[in-house]
Scaffold this active site. Sequence first.
Site, PDB file in Angstrom:
ATOM      1  N   THR A  67      32.900 -78.834 -39.635  1.00  0.00           N
ATOM      2  CA  THR A  67      34.332 -79.064 -39.805  1.00  0.00           C
ATOM      3  C   THR A  67      34.721 -80.321 -39.045  1.00  0.00           C
ATOM      4  O   THR A  67      33.856 -81.039 -38.521  1.00  0.00           O
ATOM      5  CB  THR A  67      35.122 -77.792 -39.405  1.00  0.00           C
ATOM      6  OG1 THR A  67      36.499 -78.022 -39.682  1.00  0.00           O
ATOM      7  CG2 THR A  67      34.968 -77.422 -37.935  1.00  0.00           C
ATOM      8  N   LYS A  71      32.604 -83.967 -40.825  1.00  0.00           N
ATOM      9  CA  LYS A  71      32.307 -83.858 -42.259  1.00  0.00           C
ATOM     10  C   LYS A  71      31.789 -85.160 -42.872  1.00  0.00           C
ATOM     11  O   LYS A  71      30.897 -85.135 -43.715  1.00  0.00           O
ATOM     12  CB  LYS A  71      33.548 -83.383 -43.010  1.00  0.00           C
ATOM     13  CG  LYS A  71      33.855 -81.900 -42.809  1.00  0.00           C
ATOM     14  CD  LYS A  71      35.117 -81.531 -43.572  1.00  0.00           C
ATOM     15  CE  LYS A  71      35.139 -80.057 -43.896  1.00  0.00           C
ATOM     16  NZ  LYS A  71      36.231 -79.709 -44.804  1.00  0.00           N
ATOM     17  N   ASP A 107      33.620 -76.894 -50.649  1.00  0.00           N
ATOM     18  CA  ASP A 107      35.082 -76.815 -50.789  1.00  0.00           C
ATOM     19  C   ASP A 107      35.502 -76.877 -52.260  1.00  0.00           C
ATOM     20  O   ASP A 107      36.408 -76.158 -52.681  1.00  0.00           O
ATOM     21  CB  ASP A 107      35.764 -77.965 -50.026  1.00  0.00           C
ATOM     22  CG  ASP A 107      35.926 -77.643 -48.548  1.00  0.00           C
ATOM     23  OD1 ASP A 107      35.828 -76.458 -48.173  1.00  0.00           O
ATOM     24  OD2 ASP A 107      36.148 -78.577 -47.756  1.00  0.00           O
ATOM     25  N   GLY A 131      48.444 -85.412 -51.553  1.00  0.00           N
ATOM     26  CA  GLY A 131      47.613 -85.753 -50.396  1.00  0.00           C
ATOM     27  C   GLY A 131      46.440 -86.606 -50.815  1.00  0.00           C
ATOM     28  O   GLY A 131      46.078 -86.650 -52.009  1.00  0.00           O
ATOM     29  N   LEU A 222      46.784 -75.415 -49.890  1.00  0.00           N
ATOM     30  CA  LEU A 222      45.510 -75.252 -49.173  1.00  0.00           C
ATOM     31  C   LEU A 222      45.715 -74.776 -47.737  1.00  0.00           C
ATOM     32  O   LEU A 222      44.807 -74.236 -47.120  1.00  0.00           O
ATOM     33  CB  LEU A 222      44.714 -76.563 -49.149  1.00  0.00           C
ATOM     34  CG  LEU A 222      44.238 -77.138 -50.477  1.00  0.00           C
ATOM     35  CD1 LEU A 222      43.123 -78.144 -50.237  1.00  0.00           C
ATOM     36  CD2 LEU A 222      43.780 -76.072 -51.441  1.00  0.00           C
ATOM     37  N   TYR A 224      46.401 -72.438 -44.839  1.00  0.00           N
ATOM     38  CA  TYR A 224      46.283 -70.976 -44.752  1.00  0.00           C
ATOM     39  C   TYR A 224      46.806 -70.404 -43.432  1.00  0.00           C
ATOM     40  O   TYR A 224      46.769 -69.199 -43.226  1.00  0.00           O
ATOM     41  CB  TYR A 224      44.844 -70.511 -44.993  1.00  0.00           C
ATOM     42  CG  TYR A 224      43.828 -71.195 -44.122  1.00  0.00           C
ATOM     43  CD1 TYR A 224      43.587 -70.756 -42.826  1.00  0.00           C
ATOM     44  CD2 TYR A 224      43.116 -72.281 -44.599  1.00  0.00           C
ATOM     45  CE1 TYR A 224      42.658 -71.401 -42.026  1.00  0.00           C
ATOM     46  CE2 TYR A 224      42.193 -72.935 -43.810  1.00  0.00           C
ATOM     47  CZ  TYR A 224      41.967 -72.483 -42.528  1.00  0.00           C
ATOM     48  OH  TYR A 224      41.055 -73.113 -41.732  1.00  0.00           O
TER      49      TYR A 224
HETATM   50  P1  NAP Z   1      43.393 -84.965 -43.636  1.00  0.00           P
HETATM   51  O1  NAP Z   1      42.138 -85.543 -44.166  1.00  0.00           O
HETATM   52  O2  NAP Z   1      43.825 -85.272 -42.250  1.00  0.00           O
HETATM   53  O3  NAP Z   1      44.587 -85.429 -44.650  1.00  0.00           O
HETATM   54  C1  NAP Z   1      45.918 -85.133 -44.329  1.00  0.00           C
HETATM   55  C2  NAP Z   1      46.843 -85.418 -45.530  1.00  0.00           C
HETATM   56  O4  NAP Z   1      48.146 -84.945 -45.164  1.00  0.00           O
HETATM   57  C3  NAP Z   1      46.994 -86.906 -45.865  1.00  0.00           C
HETATM   58  O5  NAP Z   1      47.194 -87.049 -47.248  1.00  0.00           O
HETATM   59  C4  NAP Z   1      48.277 -87.279 -45.085  1.00  0.00           C
HETATM   60  O6  NAP Z   1      48.973 -88.365 -45.656  1.00  0.00           O
HETATM   61  C5  NAP Z   1      49.092 -86.018 -45.291  1.00  0.00           C
HETATM   62  N1  NAP Z   1      50.124 -85.848 -44.264  1.00  0.00           N
HETATM   63  C6  NAP Z   1      49.942 -85.493 -42.976  1.00  0.00           C
HETATM   64  N2  NAP Z   1      51.147 -85.437 -42.339  1.00  0.00           N
HETATM   65  C7  NAP Z   1      52.093 -85.771 -43.261  1.00  0.00           C
HETATM   66  C8  NAP Z   1      53.515 -85.901 -43.237  1.00  0.00           C
HETATM   67  N3  NAP Z   1      54.208 -85.674 -42.117  1.00  0.00           N
HETATM   68  N4  NAP Z   1      54.153 -86.237 -44.371  1.00  0.00           N
HETATM   69  C9  NAP Z   1      53.458 -86.481 -45.505  1.00  0.00           C
HETATM   70  N5  NAP Z   1      52.105 -86.374 -45.608  1.00  0.00           N
HETATM   71  C10 NAP Z   1      51.449 -86.035 -44.492  1.00  0.00           C
HETATM   72  O7  NAP Z   1      43.423 -83.380 -43.744  1.00  0.00           O
HETATM   73  P2  NAP Z   1      42.581 -82.433 -44.752  1.00  0.00           P
HETATM   74  O8  NAP Z   1      41.252 -82.161 -44.164  1.00  0.00           O
HETATM   75  O9  NAP Z   1      42.669 -83.003 -46.118  1.00  0.00           O
HETATM   76  O10 NAP Z   1      43.413 -81.069 -44.642  1.00  0.00           O
HETATM   77  C11 NAP Z   1      44.723 -80.935 -45.165  1.00  0.00           C
HETATM   78  C12 NAP Z   1      45.157 -79.466 -45.091  1.00  0.00           C
HETATM   79  O11 NAP Z   1      44.323 -78.679 -45.923  1.00  0.00           O
HETATM   80  C13 NAP Z   1      45.062 -78.851 -43.684  1.00  0.00           C
HETATM   81  O12 NAP Z   1      46.179 -78.035 -43.472  1.00  0.00           O
HETATM   82  C14 NAP Z   1      43.802 -78.017 -43.749  1.00  0.00           C
HETATM   83  O13 NAP Z   1      43.852 -76.896 -42.880  1.00  0.00           O
HETATM   84  C15 NAP Z   1      43.843 -77.556 -45.206  1.00  0.00           C
HETATM   85  N6  NAP Z   1      42.498 -77.207 -45.726  1.00  0.00           N
HETATM   86  C16 NAP Z   1      42.316 -75.968 -46.203  1.00  0.00           C
HETATM   87  C17 NAP Z   1      41.084 -75.599 -46.730  1.00  0.00           C
HETATM   88  C18 NAP Z   1      40.926 -74.221 -47.291  1.00  0.00           C
HETATM   89  O14 NAP Z   1      39.771 -73.780 -47.435  1.00  0.00           O
HETATM   90  N7  NAP Z   1      41.984 -73.540 -47.643  1.00  0.00           N
HETATM   91  C19 NAP Z   1      40.027 -76.527 -46.739  1.00  0.00           C
HETATM   92  C20 NAP Z   1      40.248 -77.807 -46.238  1.00  0.00           C
HETATM   93  C21 NAP Z   1      41.502 -78.144 -45.731  1.00  0.00           C
HETATM   94  P3  NAP Z   1      48.634 -89.907 -45.210  1.00  0.00           P
HETATM   95  O15 NAP Z   1      47.400 -90.289 -45.978  1.00  0.00           O
HETATM   96  O16 NAP Z   1      49.834 -90.654 -45.622  1.00  0.00           O
HETATM   97  O17 NAP Z   1      48.406 -89.883 -43.725  1.00  0.00           O
END
Ligand code: NAP
Length: 278
Positions: A67, A71, A107, A131, A222, A224
């Site tokens: 994680t 990754k 994923d 996103g 996504l 949780y």
């Molecule tokens: P990441 O790589 O850090 O990407 C974060 C995304 O959120 C980017 O698109 C970012 O936009 C956007 N963002 C963050 N703060 C924001 C704000 N205030 N306003 C607008 N956009 C905002 O994170 P990730 O790994 O993709 O994870 C994202 C979410 O998915 C997390 O909550 C994570 O826990 C969840 N997730 C869940 C699973 C599951 O199995 N259910 C698996 C993976 C991830 P910018 O590009 O503009 O910064």
Amino acid sequence: MRINSDTQLTGVIGYPVKHSLSPAMQNAAFHALKLNWVYLAFEVPPERLREAVSGMKGLGIRGLNATIPHKEALLPVLDDLTEAARQIGAVNTLFWDEDRLVGDNTDAEGFLCALQEAGFEPQNARALVVGAGGSARAIVYALKQAGAAIHLCNRSLDKARPLGDTFGIDSIYPLELERLRPILSTIDLVVNCTSLGMEPDTGSLPPIPLEALPSHAWVNDLVYRPPRTRFLQYAESLGLNVLGGLDMLLYQGAAAFTRWTGETAPLDTMKQALVSAL
Ligand code: NAP
């Protein structure tokens, strides 16, 4: 099951990692199938990642999940990558193929299983991915594989464009309510891949005018923690179909379990363990 000299070791590496729900989920699965296996959480700082992988090889650890922040950093240090890991550009599962340590990304598979189990068929569907971070890459890859048309929106357009180039996305929008409203009537599925709404900031949600969606549409978050985000509550209040992030977490973990053990994952037990751990 007693730990003894036959016990097989698996685990998750991350930094931090103590929040991970995977130990509860995977240990419950081993227990249910009476496998003498154990799953631990290893806090590995970025500068020790190579040593951690060498340690896995040296000790014969049977499988690992990875994680944040490992990754992407794992890509160059493994013997091989699956097509999913290569295209997504991130690894969340390490498994052995004979003596080669392979990086996979479950994923995408977890996301598609969760959607299909919930009753959504992505083939020929029109999806809006919200996103452009790590999870968005996996979701875009999965939806492409499944034959969906993809639109994407993100706060930073410069981070969204590389996804468009890599995966051939139909259109890219800024994350702005009025810019998104005109396309929503044509969308069947919205997937929130941002961290908006995640604890502790549970009051926030992506600015998407969900009321403009057709009534058959699905909204998948996504996030949780919490299991029912404000975004999902908004979708529910409009009578739309909703799916939380816990199901994807379950199915990506189930896929990793099968890679390591060769066994079918006990999904009910794993889901129960996740819900209690939350
Ligand atoms: P990441 O790589 O850090 O990407 C974060 C995304 O959120 C980017 O698109 C970012 O936009 C956007 N963002 C963050 N703060 C924001 C704000 N205030 N306003 C607008 N956009 C905002 O994170 P990730 O790994 O993709 O994870 C994202 C979410 O998915 C997390 O909550 C994570 O826990 C969840 N997730 C869940 C699973 C599951 O199995 N259910 C698996 C993976 C991830 P910018 O590009 O503009 O910064």
